[in-house]
Write an enzyme that holds these catalytic residues in place. Structure first.
Site: not given
Ligand code: M6R
Length: 613
Positions: A2, A27, A74, A100-101, A486, A490, A493, A509, A608
């Site tokens: 949010c 965000r 959100w 937020n929260g 990673e 990427k 997501e 395996h 985000k």
């Molecule tokens: O702000 P942070 O690095 O703590 O966030 C951690 C994850 O939420 C963040 O890396 C998320 O996996 C990203 N969307 C990856 O691209």
């Protein structure tokens, strides 16, 4: 997650709120709303969907007023719809609130309020909170500030809130516990937001609220900050270091692409002033400060989430390789709930781009309770994690707006390389000549990334071949295994293609069963130390008709000939390879996502900064 924007002053609040909400879109959110106060009336507009849809909805409606609050939601409690969107009004219609929260005791409060005759239009915890404040205000015959403080002392959970009151049209009150909130100070005007991006255009003077603090902002320019225990605080007004350009797209189609291209600059910034290759030294301020304790530790624990966790895995490889100190890496979400063993001489490294990730913050609190030294590696300056840790280093990547983390990852890796080298050098487990060699090579990495970025068109062509694939496998060994993880994250997501990252040797395996002519397999084939084994992995995939996209060292004709497609990276020291191999994977994911018509910067369901569990 949010986003909050608030304004009180002399200008029209509506355009400030809407622009601010648009800046917070990155965000992640699913609905948006604003409320403006003018002529003793709240004009409230809320819509599921994008900020632009809210803007279209308000066309021709009354959006006047010099005080207002806006929100991007959100969904946590209740589906994303117009009713559940914020702001929420109290039953009397006199209080408006954005939040937020998560209010953890909202169900109990809702039951109590319902018994007293309150009714609720939405399914949200936020509507419970605004009515609870109203109830406390009425029952205690309190002014707005006292009512908010009293009510918040009863709240369990995390929040950042901003409240408006019809009877107090010259006051805005903002409070936080566990969710970030920053107040921008203009001339007889104030801005409130979840981060500085909606504020930077108007003022550079800001105050970051601390946990359990609230600010009372008056239209005449006066403001006070108190704790929830009613202790007045002296505000610490800071000057924002970022500029507007840093949070705009600068000619790129997406923030993600801009941020991929910013990596050479980001790496230079993260190294600047911290290393001297010629003289062979590294100085990370936080490490210097706690050097004895860091060197005496028998073990380091790295905790993080998502991409930051992948950087943490590299941290394990680096620190164990160079300094021979044992390292454990753990998802913060597991660490916080599984009753981990933490010794008081452990050092815990918490890695986070946003510095606001709820799980990572909770893991830090546990580590602190057990008296471990907690070291933060964060990007966002002044963030909650940066403040909650004993010491730390900023990555200096600059604002990262795309939900998919790119430059934050590479700068986290730089910091971990420096961390590992500095400890190793102090411990005497590496020689000065080795250190100098690595540092000289590290300084050349930004230029080498620029070389990789020049292959963007070729990578786009590879993306085109595979953009309709349903699955992807990423394989890597040693330092390239976390990069494979990673790369897979990427892709999944932002393109919604199912992807898995594996240590290449694990393929036999299980995952090898998946391989057929439909399966693209990205192989990170740059580690000379495991060359034979990588060649074997490629042959195993080819034997099952899998399609190989290989990331290879420049001039490696042998692997190029075996692969269906090859992307070259300039050669470098093995421990620095991830800084290069990750770049083509970022570009590949980006182009595939664009070709599939996905919302690259704001992928579905993602936020985000993940400020809830
Ligand atoms: O702000 P942070 O690095 O703590 O966030 C951690 C994850 O939420 C963040 O890396 C998320 O996996 C990203 N969307 C990856 O691209």
């Amino acid at each position: 997650m949010c986003g909050i924007v608030g304004y009180i002053g002399t200008r029209d609040a509506y355009p400030i709120l809407m622009k601010g909400l648009a800046r917070l879109e990155y965000r992640g959110y699913d609905s948006a709303g604003v409320v403006l106060l003018s002529d003793h009336t709240f004009n409230l507009y809320k819509k599921a969907g994008k900020v632009s849809e809210l803007d279209a909805f308000t066309k021709g409606k009354n959006t006047s007023g010099t005080i207002g609050i806006g929100h991007t939601r959100w969904a946590t409690h209740g589906v994303p719809n117009d009713t559940n969107a914020h702001p929420h009004l109290s039953n009397s219609g006199k209080l408006a609130l954005i939040h937020n929260g998560i209010i953890e005791n909202y169900a109990t409060l809702k039951e109590q309020l319902t018994k007293k005759g309150y009714h609720f239009k939405s399914e949200t915890d936020t509507e419970v909170l605004v009515n609870f404040i109203e109830e406390v205000k009425i029952q205690g015959n309190l002014n707005l500030e006292d009512a908010i403080r009293t009510a918040l002392n009863e709240i369990i959970g995390a929040y950042a809130i901003v409240v408006m009151d019809i009877d107090n049209p010259d006051v805005l009150i903002a409070a936080r516990k566990g969710s970030p909130l920053v107040v921008g100070i203009g001339k007889n005007e104030f801005f409130v937001a979840s981060d500085a991006s909606p504020i930077i255009e108007y003022t550079k003077n800001v105050v970051y609220l601390d946990d359990k603090e609230y600010a009372v902002l008056h239209r005449n320019g006066d403001f006070t900050i108190h704790t929830l225990g009613n202790v007045q605080m002296t505000p610490f007004v800071q000057e924002l270091q970022m500029d507007l350009e840093a949070i705009e797209k600068g000619g790129f189609d997406h923030f993600m692409l801009k941020e991929i291209y910013e990596q050479p600059r980001a790496l230079v910034d993260s190294i600047r002033g911290r290393v001297n290759a010629e003289d062979g030294w590294i100085k990370l301020g936080g490490v210097e400060e706690y050097l004895n304790r860091i060197l005496k530790a028998n073990r380091y624990i790295i905790t993080a989430c998502g991409t930051s966790y992948h950087a943490g895995l590299l941290g394990e490889y680096l620190i164990e390789d160079l300094s021979r100190i044992p390292v454990e890496v753990e998802f913060a979400s597991e660490f916080r709930y599984r009753n981990p063993i933490i010794y008081n001489d452990d050092v815990v490294l918490a890695i986070s781009q946003s510095g606001e990730t709820a799980d990572t913050l909770a893991a830090i609190e546990i580590a602190k309770e057990r008296q471990a030294l907690v070291y933060g590696i964060c990007n966002v300056i002044g963030s909650s994690i940066a403040r909650a840790t004993h010491a730390g280093s900023y990555t200096h990547a600059g604002p990262e707006i795309g939900v998919a983390s790119t430059k934050a990852f590479s700068t986290q890796v730089v910091l971990l390389i420096l961390w590992a080298l500095q400890i190793a050098e102090k411990k005497g487990s590496i020689s000065t000549s080795y250190l100098r060699r690595i540092l000289f090579e590290l300084e050349s990495i930004p230029k080498k990334i620029e070389e990789i970025l020049k292959q963007n068109d070729a990578i786009r062509e590879i993306a085109y071949k595979f953009h309709n694939a349903e699955n992807f496998l990423y394989l890597g060994r040693g330092y390239n295994y976390p990069v494979a993880m990673e790369g897979a994250l990427k892709l999944k997501e932002i393109s919604y293609i199912h992807a898995e990252g594996y240590p290449a040797a694990e393929m036999k395996h299980g995952p090898i069963a998946l391989i057929d002519e439909q399966m693209p397999v990205v192989v990170l084939a740059t580690n000379e130390s495991a060359r034979e084994k990588i060649v074997s992995n490629i042959q195993e995939v080819k034997a099952r008709k899998g399609q190989i996209i290989a990331v290879i060292n420049e001039g490696d004709e042998e692997i190029r000939a075996m692969a269906d497609y090859a992307i070259e990276i300039p050669s470098t020291e093995e421990i620095l390879t991830p800084l290069l191999t990750v770049v083509p994977l970022q570009l590949l994911s980006y182009h595939i996502a664009v070709m599939r018509g996905a919302n690259v910067d704001q992928p579905r369901n993602l936020a985000k900064s993940v400020t809830v569990e």
